[in-house]
Design a protein around this motif. Structure first.
Motif, mmCIF file in Angstrom:
data_model
loop_
_atom_site.group_PDB
_atom_site.id
_atom_site.type_symbol
_atom_site.label_atom_id
_atom_site.label_comp_id
_atom_site.label_asym_id
_atom_site.label_seq_id
_atom_site.Cartn_x
_atom_site.Cartn_y
_atom_site.Cartn_z
ATOM 1 N N ILE A 160 -21.471 25.056 -26.663
ATOM 2 C CA ILE A 160 -22.433 24.068 -27.150
ATOM 3 C C ILE A 160 -21.998 22.728 -26.573
ATOM 4 C CG2 ILE A 160 -23.518 23.005 -29.162
ATOM 5 C CD1 ILE A 160 -22.782 25.492 -30.756
ATOM 6 N N PRO A 161 -22.511 22.358 -25.400
ATOM 7 C CA PRO A 161 -22.018 21.161 -24.707
ATOM 8 C C PRO A 161 -22.416 19.869 -25.428
ATOM 9 C CG PRO A 161 -23.172 22.674 -23.222
ATOM 10 C CD PRO A 161 -23.485 23.103 -24.616
ATOM 11 N N ASP A 162 -21.537 18.880 -25.324
ATOM 12 C CA ASP A 162 -21.846 17.547 -25.855
ATOM 13 C C ASP A 162 -22.745 16.770 -24.906
ATOM 14 O OD1 ASP A 162 -20.293 17.838 -28.199
ATOM 15 O OD2 ASP A 162 -18.468 17.391 -27.064
ATOM 16 N N TYR A 163 -22.612 17.045 -23.618
ATOM 17 C CA TYR A 163 -23.382 16.318 -22.602
ATOM 18 C C TYR A 163 -24.033 17.310 -21.649
ATOM 19 C CZ TYR A 163 -20.406 12.540 -24.297
ATOM 20 O OH TYR A 163 -19.749 11.635 -25.101
ATOM 21 N N THR A 164 -25.127 16.873 -21.031
ATOM 22 C CA THR A 164 -25.847 17.719 -20.083
ATOM 23 C C THR A 164 -26.007 16.988 -18.758
ATOM 24 O OG1 THR A 164 -28.085 16.917 -20.574
ATOM 25 C CG2 THR A 164 -27.164 18.625 -22.039
ATOM 26 N N LEU A 165 -26.635 17.673 -17.816
ATOM 27 C CA LEU A 165 -26.904 17.077 -16.512
ATOM 28 C C LEU A 165 -27.715 15.794 -16.647
ATOM 29 C CD1 LEU A 165 -26.932 17.143 -13.417
ATOM 30 C CD2 LEU A 165 -28.853 18.753 -13.536
ATOM 31 N N LEU A 214 -18.014 17.024 -19.012
ATOM 32 C CA LEU A 214 -18.198 18.459 -18.807
ATOM 33 C C LEU A 214 -17.605 19.253 -19.971
ATOM 34 C CD1 LEU A 214 -17.221 18.752 -15.023
ATOM 35 C CD2 LEU A 214 -19.426 18.174 -16.028
ATOM 36 N N THR A 215 -18.071 20.463 -20.117
ATOM 37 C CA THR A 215 -17.549 21.367 -21.142
ATOM 38 C C THR A 215 -16.574 22.333 -20.480
ATOM 39 O OG1 THR A 215 -19.600 21.228 -22.411
ATOM 40 C CG2 THR A 215 -18.150 23.102 -22.859
ATOM 41 N N LYS A 216 -15.330 22.338 -20.956
ATOM 42 C CA LYS A 216 -14.325 23.218 -20.368
ATOM 43 C C LYS A 216 -14.229 24.512 -21.164
ATOM 44 C CE LYS A 216 -9.599 23.457 -18.583
ATOM 45 N NZ LYS A 216 -8.286 22.803 -18.467
ATOM 46 N N HIS A 217 -14.427 25.624 -20.474
ATOM 47 C CA HIS A 217 -14.324 26.948 -21.079
ATOM 48 C C HIS A 217 -12.864 27.385 -21.093
ATOM 49 C CE1 HIS A 217 -14.810 31.431 -21.109
ATOM 50 N NE2 HIS A 217 -15.696 31.110 -22.032
ATOM 51 N N SER A 218 -12.547 28.332 -21.960
ATOM 52 C CA SER A 218 -11.162 28.818 -22.070
ATOM 53 C C SER A 218 -10.653 29.439 -20.769
ATOM 54 C CB SER A 218 -11.052 29.847 -23.206
ATOM 55 O OG SER A 218 -11.936 30.935 -22.981
ATOM 56 N N SER A 219 -11.562 29.894 -19.908
ATOM 57 C CA SER A 219 -11.160 30.458 -18.614
ATOM 58 C C SER A 219 -10.678 29.394 -17.645
ATOM 59 C CB SER A 219 -12.346 31.196 -17.982
ATOM 60 O OG SER A 219 -13.394 30.276 -17.686
ATOM 61 N N GLY A 220 -10.959 28.126 -17.961
ATOM 62 C CA GLY A 220 -10.637 27.026 -17.052
ATOM 63 C C GLY A 220 -11.847 26.496 -16.313
ATOM 64 N N LEU A 221 -12.985 27.181 -16.425
ATOM 65 C CA LEU A 221 -14.214 26.762 -15.755
ATOM 66 C C LEU A 221 -14.846 25.582 -16.493
ATOM 67 C CD1 LEU A 221 -16.470 27.383 -13.623
ATOM 68 C CD2 LEU A 221 -17.513 28.848 -15.371
ATOM 69 N N TYR A 222 -15.244 24.550 -15.724
ATOM 70 C CA TYR A 222 -15.964 23.402 -16.282
ATOM 71 C C TYR A 222 -17.464 23.632 -16.096
ATOM 72 C CZ TYR A 222 -11.665 20.614 -16.622
ATOM 73 O OH TYR A 222 -10.421 20.131 -16.956
ATOM 74 N N LEU A 223 -18.246 23.295 -17.122
ATOM 75 C CA LEU A 223 -19.691 23.519 -17.084
ATOM 76 C C LEU A 223 -20.445 22.209 -17.249
ATOM 77 C CD1 LEU A 223 -22.266 25.327 -17.216
ATOM 78 C CD2 LEU A 223 -21.885 25.451 -19.698
ATOM 79 N N LEU A 224 -21.437 22.001 -16.378
ATOM 80 C CA LEU A 224 -22.407 20.921 -16.548
ATOM 81 C C LEU A 224 -23.769 21.585 -16.721
ATOM 82 C CD1 LEU A 224 -23.110 17.969 -16.697
ATOM 83 C CD2 LEU A 224 -23.228 17.888 -14.201
ATOM 84 N N PRO A 225 -24.269 21.698 -17.973
ATOM 85 C CA PRO A 225 -25.469 22.498 -18.231
ATOM 86 C C PRO A 225 -26.758 21.739 -17.953
ATOM 87 C CG PRO A 225 -24.622 21.632 -20.283
ATOM 88 C CD PRO A 225 -23.673 21.175 -19.199
ATOM 89 N N ARG A 226 -27.868 22.471 -17.981
ATOM 90 C CA ARG A 226 -29.183 21.878 -17.798
ATOM 91 C C ARG A 226 -29.534 21.039 -19.035
ATOM 92 N NH1 ARG A 226 -29.770 23.614 -22.107
ATOM 93 N NH2 ARG A 226 -30.281 25.750 -22.726
ATOM 94 N N VAL A 256 -25.399 12.883 -17.343
ATOM 95 C CA VAL A 256 -24.608 12.502 -16.167
ATOM 96 C C VAL A 256 -25.472 11.763 -15.159
ATOM 97 C CG1 VAL A 256 -23.319 13.411 -14.198
ATOM 98 C CG2 VAL A 256 -22.908 14.330 -16.487
ATOM 99 N N VAL A 257 -26.697 12.264 -14.921
ATOM 100 C CA VAL A 257 -27.604 11.592 -13.983
ATOM 101 C C VAL A 257 -27.915 10.171 -14.441
ATOM 102 C CG1 VAL A 257 -30.010 11.582 -13.190
ATOM 103 C CG2 VAL A 257 -28.642 13.658 -13.000
ATOM 104 N N GLN A 258 -28.096 10.003 -15.738
ATOM 105 C CA GLN A 258 -28.429 8.688 -16.280
ATOM 106 C C GLN A 258 -27.308 7.685 -16.053
ATOM 107 O OE1 GLN A 258 -29.482 8.839 -20.417
ATOM 108 N NE2 GLN A 258 -29.985 6.669 -20.555
ATOM 109 N N ASN A 259 -26.069 8.174 -16.001
ATOM 110 C CA ASN A 259 -24.924 7.273 -15.896
ATOM 111 C C ASN A 259 -24.126 7.459 -14.613
ATOM 112 O OD1 ASN A 259 -24.787 5.993 -18.771
ATOM 113 N ND2 ASN A 259 -25.062 8.184 -19.153
ATOM 114 N N VAL A 260 -24.708 8.134 -13.617
ATOM 115 C CA VAL A 260 -23.922 8.521 -12.445
ATOM 116 C C VAL A 260 -23.366 7.312 -11.692
ATOM 117 C CG1 VAL A 260 -25.898 8.645 -10.855
ATOM 118 C CG2 VAL A 260 -23.868 10.074 -10.456
ATOM 119 N N SER A 261 -24.085 6.203 -11.686
ATOM 120 C CA SER A 261 -23.600 5.027 -10.948
ATOM 121 C C SER A 261 -22.392 4.388 -11.622
ATOM 122 C CB SER A 261 -24.718 3.994 -10.809
ATOM 123 O OG SER A 261 -25.140 3.547 -12.080
#
Length: 405
Positions: free
Chosen positions: A188-193, A212-224, A196-201
């Motif tokens: 359940i991500p706190d932030y989405t794409l 980003l949301t970090k999974h226990s596997s070590g994978l970082y997720l940036l969701p839709r 990030v787009v809104q604040n990319v600059s």
């Protein structure tokens, strides 16, 4: 981290600072972490961002800037300092180098001179390309149609890659309307794409990772985005900026595309180092692969990046043979993922990756083999690629109705 150099810049002169920024932003091998207009604020910038390189323009106040170089060289020895000035006075250059600058660059700066200086810094920091320095690998996961398993491939490939302690891996979900990579990871991500787009600059690498949301596997997720209307703020240009920031932050970036092949998808595809085209051995899928490859060949350099992966291989009923599929496509199949519908439904519904839920399953081994093949870096040679294009182009056109050979 990849071997993209993170840079912080200080120059009180607005004109020369903007010129340096424009040059740095145009280089794929660097990421401009921060820029500053006051010498006295720069030590705090260095402390907060810990860049690989600090670029200090001397001309606004040579004495103050040399003192700044000496201070940063002592407090942040891992930050290589590049000094820049319009002056070529020997005494100034000597003072600057004695204070701790790694390189002295003459303004106005030629791009080749900056590139050469940064390459020397990169070699010292990361070693030569033969000794382990590497750029970010971007894998765009595309589908021949909906439901062929692109998201499951993207998520599980990311988790396998993240198992390697030398890798840092991010997954970007570009299916803006119906993406479900977060479901596969039970996140359940706190932030989405959209955030990030809104604040990319205004984002730097540290803020990005916190987004980003970090999974226990070590994978970082940036969701839709959560809300459908939030996807309207996402454009090709903003996606290129997000990919650039992710590229500077990770050794591997996996992009799970939508099935629309929109302008946003194509921007990601063109940024990718490899395009993984997932298909099944049935007529509608193979026809779509033909159609897609015809379109990809119209974009310079794109078709050579495409690797065809057959999912659900070995399904008993009604599949076209692998031999017939190769003849139809006019090129080799890069990898086969075995059919294991029950396991895939189980891991998806539980929100647990294959390496955790079913580490010994055949489908898990298939994903591992795909990761090994991709990391092997065995790109198709130019000669083989030319042969496949020459042999395949007529086959695409013969297979697709209405096209002239």
């Amino acid at each position: 981290m990849s071997n993209v150099l993170r840079i912080a810049l200080v120059d009180p002169n607005d004109a020369s600072r903007e010129s340096l920024k424009a040059m740095l932003l145009g280089m794929d091998t660097v990421w401009l972490e921060a820029d500053c207009s006051r010498y006295e604020f720069f030590p705090d910038v260095i402390e907060q961002t810990a860049p690989d390189v600090g670029v200090i323009s001397l001309d606004a106040d040579p004495e103050k800037s040399i003192q700044l170089i000496s201070k940063i060289a002592a407090s942040a020895p891992d930050t290589a300092i590049l000094a820049a000035s319009q002056s070529t006075d020997g005494q100034l250059i000597l003072k600057t180098m004695r204070a701790g600058a790694r390189e002295f660059l003459t303004l106005p700066l030629a791009k080749d001179d900056l590139d050469a200086a940064l390459k020397r810094v990169s070699q010292q920091k990361f070693g030569s390309s033969e000794s382990g320095g590497r750029s970010c690998e971007i894998y765009a996961i595309a589908g021949a149609t909906g439901g062929v398993g692109t998201t499951s491939t993207a998520v599980n490939l990311g988790c396998v890659l993240a198992q390697n302690q030398h890798n840092s891996v991010a997954l970007l979900d570009l299916d803006l309307s119906l993406g479900d990579a977060d479901v596969f990871l039970d996140s359940i991500p706190d932030y989405t794409l959209a955030d990030v787009v809104q604040n990319v600059s205004r984002l730097d690498i540290q803020l990005l990772k916190r987004s980003l949301t970090k999974h226990s596997s070590g994978l970082y997720l940036l969701p839709r985005p959560v809300d459908l209307h939030d996807s309207l703020s996402i454009t090709e240009d903003s996606i290129r900026k997000v990919i650039g920031l992710l590229k500077a932050s990770f050794t591997h970036l996996i992009v799970d595309l939508s099935k629309t092949y929109s302008a946003i998808d194509m921007a990601a595809i063109e940024s990718a180092t490899r395009v993984i085209l997932v298909t099944q051995l049935d007529l509608p899928c193979l026809r779509n692969v033909v159609r897609l490859m015809m379109s990809f060949e119209e974009i310079e350099g794109l078709s050579s990046k495409v690797e065809i992966v057959v999912n659900r291989a070995g399904l008993d009923s009604g599949q076209i043979s692998l031999k017939k599929a190769k003849e139809t496509l006019g090129r080799e199949i890069f990898s086969l993922l075995p059919n294991d519908y029950r396991t895939m439904v189980e891991v998806r519904n539980n929100g647990v990756p294959l390496i955790t839920q079913a580490p010994k399953a055949a489908i898990t081994q298939g994903i591992r083999e795909l990761a090994e093949k991709l990391q092997g870096g065995a790109q198709k040679g130019e000669e083989a690629d030319e042969e496949s294009v020459a042999a395949g182009e007529s086959k695409w056109k013969k297979f697709w109705p209405g096209a002239k050979a």
